[in-house]
Design a protein around this motif. Structure first.
Motif, PDB file in Angstrom:
ATOM      1  N   SER A  26      38.899  34.844  41.742  1.00 43.66           N
ATOM      2  CA  SER A  26      37.466  35.150  41.743  1.00 43.66           C
ATOM      3  C   SER A  26      37.148  36.632  41.889  1.00 43.66           C
ATOM      4  O   SER A  26      35.999  37.018  41.798  1.00 43.66           O
ATOM      5  CB  SER A  26      36.769  34.368  42.863  1.00 43.66           C
ATOM      6  OG  SER A  26      37.301  34.725  44.118  1.00 43.66           O
ATOM      7  N   LYS A  27      38.156  37.453  42.123  1.00 40.39           N
ATOM      8  CA  LYS A  27      37.937  38.897  42.279  1.00 40.39           C
ATOM      9  C   LYS A  27      38.838  39.652  41.310  1.00 40.39           C
ATOM     10  O   LYS A  27      39.988  39.292  41.109  1.00 40.39           O
ATOM     11  CB  LYS A  27      38.269  39.350  43.713  1.00 40.39           C
ATOM     12  CG  LYS A  27      37.538  38.605  44.802  1.00 40.39           C
ATOM     13  CD  LYS A  27      36.082  39.016  44.869  1.00 40.39           C
ATOM     14  CE  LYS A  27      35.417  38.366  46.063  1.00 40.39           C
ATOM     15  NZ  LYS A  27      34.222  37.642  45.757  1.00 40.39           N
ATOM     16  N   SER A  28      38.307  40.717  40.737  1.00 39.33           N
ATOM     17  CA  SER A  28      39.088  41.524  39.806  1.00 39.33           C
ATOM     18  C   SER A  28      40.168  42.288  40.574  1.00 39.33           C
ATOM     19  O   SER A  28      40.033  42.520  41.776  1.00 39.33           O
ATOM     20  CB  SER A  28      38.183  42.513  39.076  1.00 39.33           C
ATOM     21  OG  SER A  28      37.737  43.514  39.986  1.00 39.33           O
ATOM     22  N   PRO A  29      41.223  42.706  39.872  1.00 39.85           N
ATOM     23  CA  PRO A  29      42.270  43.499  40.543  1.00 39.85           C
ATOM     24  C   PRO A  29      41.703  44.763  41.199  1.00 39.85           C
ATOM     25  O   PRO A  29      42.155  45.168  42.268  1.00 39.85           O
ATOM     26  CB  PRO A  29      43.239  43.847  39.408  1.00 39.85           C
ATOM     27  CG  PRO A  29      43.033  42.770  38.395  1.00 39.85           C
ATOM     28  CD  PRO A  29      41.579  42.400  38.490  1.00 39.85           C
ATOM     29  N   GLU A  30      40.710  45.364  40.573  1.00 43.10           N
ATOM     30  CA  GLU A  30      40.106  46.572  41.132  1.00 43.10           C
ATOM     31  C   GLU A  30      39.395  46.290  42.448  1.00 43.10           C
ATOM     32  O   GLU A  30      39.500  47.066  43.407  1.00 43.10           O
ATOM     33  CB  GLU A  30      39.120  47.197  40.134  1.00 43.10           C
ATOM     34  CG  GLU A  30      39.752  47.702  38.861  1.00 43.10           C
ATOM     35  CD  GLU A  30      39.999  46.618  37.812  1.00 43.10           C
ATOM     36  OE1 GLU A  30      40.724  46.911  36.850  1.00 43.10           O
ATOM     37  OE2 GLU A  30      39.484  45.492  37.935  1.00 43.10           O
ATOM     38  N   ILE A  31      38.687  45.187  42.528  1.00 40.55           N
ATOM     39  CA  ILE A  31      37.985  44.817  43.757  1.00 40.55           C
ATOM     40  C   ILE A  31      38.978  44.469  44.853  1.00 40.55           C
ATOM     41  O   ILE A  31      38.808  44.861  46.009  1.00 40.55           O
ATOM     42  CB  ILE A  31      36.995  43.645  43.509  1.00 40.55           C
ATOM     43  CG1 ILE A  31      35.867  44.099  42.584  1.00 40.55           C
ATOM     44  CG2 ILE A  31      36.466  43.091  44.813  1.00 40.55           C
ATOM     45  CD1 ILE A  31      34.988  45.201  43.150  1.00 40.55           C
TER      46      ILE A  31
END
Length: 60
Positions: A26-31
């Motif tokens: 549910s979260k991008s690698p950047e986040i």
């Protein structure tokens, strides 16, 4: 299934040991990396809930 419905994996006190690696659903690698950076800044010795909010791999 969670990602398909635009949901997120969460728990009352963090993701816990069993679900820490599922944060990527549910979260991008950047986040996730931003979250890890904030955690490292506030808890450089990783003594507060170690491995329970973020995967161990992003904390080191």
């Amino acid at each position: 299934m969670t990602s398909k419905h635009k949901g997120s994996i969460s728990a009352e006190h963090g993701l816990g040991l069993m679900k820490a690696n599922e944060i990527h659903y549910s979260k991008s690698p950047e986040i996730v990396q931003l979250m890890a950076s904030i955690k490292k800044l506030l808890d450089p010795n990783c003594i507060l809930n170690p491995c329970k909010v973020l995967p161990q791999s992003v904390l080191h």
